[in-house]
Every structure is written in structure tokens, then in C-alpha cells.
Design a protein around this motif. Sequence first.
Motif, PDB file in Angstrom:
ATOM      1  N   LYS A 215       0.813  -1.214   0.000  1.00  0.00           N
ATOM      2  CA  LYS A 215       0.000   0.000   0.000  1.00  0.00           C
ATOM      3  C   LYS A 215       0.849   1.267   0.000  1.00  0.00           C
ATOM      4  CE  LYS A 215      -3.817  -2.391   0.300  1.00  0.00           C
ATOM      5  NZ  LYS A 215      -4.742  -2.517  -0.853  1.00  0.00           N
ATOM      6  N   LYS A 216       2.168   1.133   0.292  1.00  0.00           N
ATOM      7  CA  LYS A 216       3.054   2.293   0.274  1.00  0.00           C
ATOM      8  C   LYS A 216       4.444   1.872  -0.174  1.00  0.00           C
ATOM      9  CE  LYS A 216       3.982   1.835   5.254  1.00  0.00           C
ATOM     10  NZ  LYS A 216       3.957   2.551   6.557  1.00  0.00           N
ATOM     11  N   ALA A 217       5.295   2.861  -0.433  1.00  0.00           N
ATOM     12  CA  ALA A 217       6.633   2.594  -0.977  1.00  0.00           C
ATOM     13  C   ALA A 217       7.602   2.208   0.133  1.00  0.00           C
ATOM     14  CB  ALA A 217       7.139   3.820  -1.732  1.00  0.00           C
ATOM     15  N   ALA A 218       7.454   1.003   0.652  1.00  0.00           N
ATOM     16  CA  ALA A 218       8.313   0.529   1.738  1.00  0.00           C
ATOM     17  C   ALA A 218       8.333  -0.992   1.746  1.00  0.00           C
ATOM     18  CB  ALA A 218       7.804   1.044   3.086  1.00  0.00           C
ATOM     19  N   LEU A 219       9.452  -1.563   2.199  1.00  0.00           N
ATOM     20  CA  LEU A 219       9.513  -3.011   2.370  1.00  0.00           C
ATOM     21  C   LEU A 219       8.498  -3.410   3.434  1.00  0.00           C
ATOM     22  CD1 LEU A 219      13.372  -3.680   2.405  1.00  0.00           C
ATOM     23  CD2 LEU A 219      11.840  -3.403   0.449  1.00  0.00           C
ATOM     24  N   SER A 220       7.892  -4.560   3.274  1.00  0.00           N
ATOM     25  CA  SER A 220       6.852  -4.955   4.209  1.00  0.00           C
ATOM     26  C   SER A 220       6.792  -6.467   4.343  1.00  0.00           C
ATOM     27  CB  SER A 220       5.497  -4.418   3.729  1.00  0.00           C
ATOM     28  OG  SER A 220       4.444  -4.878   4.557  1.00  0.00           O
ATOM     29  N   LYS A 221       6.376  -6.915   5.509  1.00  0.00           N
ATOM     30  CA  LYS A 221       6.155  -8.343   5.723  1.00  0.00           C
ATOM     31  C   LYS A 221       4.705  -8.716   5.387  1.00  0.00           C
ATOM     32  CE  LYS A 221       9.724  -8.919   9.272  1.00  0.00           C
ATOM     33  NZ  LYS A 221      10.024  -9.315  10.672  1.00  0.00           N
ATOM     34  N   LYS A 222       3.871  -7.692   5.258  1.00  0.00           N
ATOM     35  CA  LYS A 222       2.480  -7.941   4.899  1.00  0.00           C
ATOM     36  C   LYS A 222       2.386  -8.234   3.405  1.00  0.00           C
ATOM     37  CE  LYS A 222       0.613  -4.964   8.540  1.00  0.00           C
ATOM     38  NZ  LYS A 222      -0.234  -3.769   8.838  1.00  0.00           N
ATOM     39  N   ARG A 223       1.428  -9.054   3.026  1.00  0.00           N
ATOM     40  CA  ARG A 223       1.267  -9.432   1.632  1.00  0.00           C
ATOM     41  C   ARG A 223      -0.193  -9.268   1.211  1.00  0.00           C
ATOM     42  NH1 ARG A 223       5.949  -9.068   2.272  1.00  0.00           N
ATOM     43  NH2 ARG A 223       7.613 -10.484   1.629  1.00  0.00           N
ATOM     44  N   PRO A 224      -0.642  -8.039   0.961  1.00  0.00           N
ATOM     45  CA  PRO A 224      -2.018  -7.839   0.506  1.00  0.00           C
ATOM     46  C   PRO A 224      -2.215  -8.413  -0.892  1.00  0.00           C
ATOM     47  CG  PRO A 224      -0.785  -5.786   0.368  1.00  0.00           C
ATOM     48  CD  PRO A 224       0.087  -6.762   1.091  1.00  0.00           C
TER      49      PRO A 224
END
Length: 484
Positions: free
Chosen positions: A103-112
Amino acid sequence: MPMALGAIASLASPSVALAANEDGQGKGDEKAGVYEHIVSVTAIAETFAAGEKVLGVAVEYDADIDASSLDAGGGGIGMQAKEKGLGTYVALGRSIVDVYVAKKAALSKKRPSSGKYVIVEFDKADANARTLMFQCSRGSVGCDAPVPLGTSVVRICQLKDVLSSDGMKIRGDGTQTRYATSTKLVNKKADSFVHGTFDDKKSGCHLDYMLCEPKDKKVGKKYPLVMFLPDAGVTFNDADINLRQGLGALSWAGDGGCYVLTVAGACSDIDACLALVSKLKKDGAAINTKRIYGTGESAGCMALIDYSSKHPDDSAFAALFLVAGQGDMTPIAKTPMFIMVSEDDNGSYGGMTDASKGLSTIGETVIDVQVDASYDYTGEGKTSGLWKDFDATGEKNPSGNQNGAQEFSTTRTLDEALSEMEVKAKDATADAAARGSHIVFMHIAKGTLDGTDSSVPEGNSHNFTWQYAYQIKAVRDWIYQQKL
């Protein structure tokens, strides 16, 4: 040759145009050209103990992307990537390890399942991951200015088609000839600092600085301030480089409970730095003047020692964290200090143990603790071996160049080595409290020091020291406890 100011500034926000759109394709077409749908490309970086690395890129589209249409591929670079199997994207000079939407320009552990950003993560061990290269090698004393490697600018090609969440096909470039180029770089921790300048009329010094405020400030509460002075290898007019070459400032900012100030260059005019602190307070910063702490590595460390030795009764600093430096310690009897050096660093360790001006001449109880920094550096159960058997090699370089040494085995991980340092630092500060001491001297055992990142080979037993020092939370916790 020192780098121009503009070159340093470009590390934070490289200005490179996005690749041209494909001809003859409209946004509403079922198979629209990929570049007509890319809104922006943002490189994502993080600063580690051995310097800043670009860890990924955020490709922003003008429509939500269906995560199920993405493929990370088999990894690798160039021909190796083709052999392992290319995925949806290919990036010049980088190995792709993961691809997902966000949802934003960042590394994430979430996987929408959908989002306007596609995050392409890279292998942080890539040789092209770092944004800076320091012009030094094992055995050199100090270094010239760091060189920007240009890796803050990422060039990425959408090779295969992707689907929007409403089913529109966004065509990829199967010819692998058109690349979108990042137009900015974000480094979350470094970007939490704000830039400023200060002209000290009394000394005539012009200071370029970066300042981070405490998180979740409360009205009426005052906060400590940590002043970090870097080594001579980053003596520039732009303090932003201090946030990209290591953790000297960022580790304190990560704790969240204090102001963190870092000044361009290993500023020897501490009076000017303290005048800046006074100006910040006058301008409204909620600084607790009884809890101002000084820390520095190498030249920055020596600047603090020089100031403190000339102002033994001064109440400017509540405590000092001194890393890989030396100087006349004799007069500094009142200021709490935590000192960390390597035994292979003849200059720093020799200075701190010198019989005429070292720690023993202060006349105060010093808590002495030795730590072992060896770990499996090669990934094959061996350290690099460059610091083994210092005397036996016949090498007498003062910074400990040990190219003739033999490797020795260890199964310990870097995390285990750091954990042991954490425990020993905590035990040492507890011992200091029990014995009424305000000086802790931690030294890394001869033959055990190597860098924290084998993909970043430059360094020696002098500048490797601060890769470890600023990762030890127990040291920072002890510093915070000291007050005037």
C-alpha cells in the motif's frame, strides 16, 4: 580527492528521469504499455553497521496490481538470472529475491492481494547493494573520501505482463530493452533527521548538521541530546553522509528517547557544537542540558578527548562514549566514559593503555573487560583469518594488516558474537555501579576482529571497531543513565 557537495546530496535524492513511454498505447487499452502505467520508481535503502545499502525498489502504478500476477523468478544477476528463470522484473546488476504488492513505498512483511505499489526486493549481499565505497583496504590507516557507487539509482524492467485488480493487462517489455529509473531514494531512519546550518560568531565556524527529535514528544518534558562526531573518512560539508556510512548517529535515533545531533566532518571545535546546542534550545528544542552526551569514532572520538582534557571541570557532557580513539586521558577524571577499542589497533589501544597519558593515569577505578569478536565470516566455518597470530606473521602495520595469517575455525555466528558483547557490556556497567566506578574500558581481543559484513571488504582493525560499538544497546543504556 574529496567529493563535491552536490554529489553527496544526490545520494539522498538522485534525479534521473523515468524511462520513456511506449508509443501508440493508451491508458485504457487492454494491453497498455507498461511505462504508461508507472507513476514513480523509488529506491529503498537502509543503513547497516558497514554502510547504506539499497534493499529494494517500489514501482508505483496508476492502478491496483493483482499480487497473483507477479513472479519473483529464481534470483541471480545477468546470465545467472536467465539460467535460474526470470520473473516479472529484472534489475540491472541486482538479484531479485522477492516481489509483492504493498500500500506504500516501503519493504513490508504484509502481503495484501492488491495495491498500487509493487515492491521488488534485492539480495542485500549483492556487490552492487551499497551506495558508498570507502577508499581504503585492510592495512591502510584511515581512508580518503567515500565514493558514491551510483547504486542509489535503480534501473528496472517489467519483463512480463502483470494484471491490475480489475483484470486489465499491463504489457511487459519482453525484449528487455526499456528500463524505468528510480527518481528518489528513501532511507526511513536517515530520513527521520532534518538538515540545518549554524554559524558560530564566536569561533567563526560554519556547521552543517542533521538533527533527529525524540519520538512522541510530550509537552513540558525535556529530553537528552546525543552528539555524534564521525571519523575523518567522512569529512565533508554535508552531514547527511554521516547517516549513510554507519550507525554512529542512527543507533541512538532508533532508541527514540532523545535528540540526536551529528555535525559534518570530525569537527574539532566542540565549543561551536555546544553553541549550536544552546541555539537549538533557545529556538524551542526541549533539551535537558544535564543530559548531553558526546560520542565519536576515530577523529570524532579524539576531538571529544581533546576537548574534555582541556576542560576537566567542564559540565558540558554528562557522559562520553569513545570509540577507536586516543589522546591525553589524564585530566578527564570526572566525566563518565565508556571506551571501546581493538587490541589490534595499536594507535587506539596503545594510547588508552599508555603509561604516561592512558586510562591508568586518571587515578580512578577503571572496569576492564575483554571481548572476543570472532565469528564465521566466510560462511564455511572459518573467520577471514586476517587477524590471526599478529606477531607470527611478521606484519607490523599499525592497523593490523594480516594478509599472511592462517584461517582458523569457528562455528559462532555474528549474532552470537554480538550477543556476547551485549552481555559483557551489561555485566561491566553493573560492575561499575557496584564498585563506584564511572569508567568502563572494553577492548576487542587481538586476532578476533573482522567486519560485520563480508560483502563489504574494505576496512581494518581500526574502522571495524565502530561497526560493533554502536550495535551494543547496553552501552547506550548506561550512557542514558548518566546525568550532571
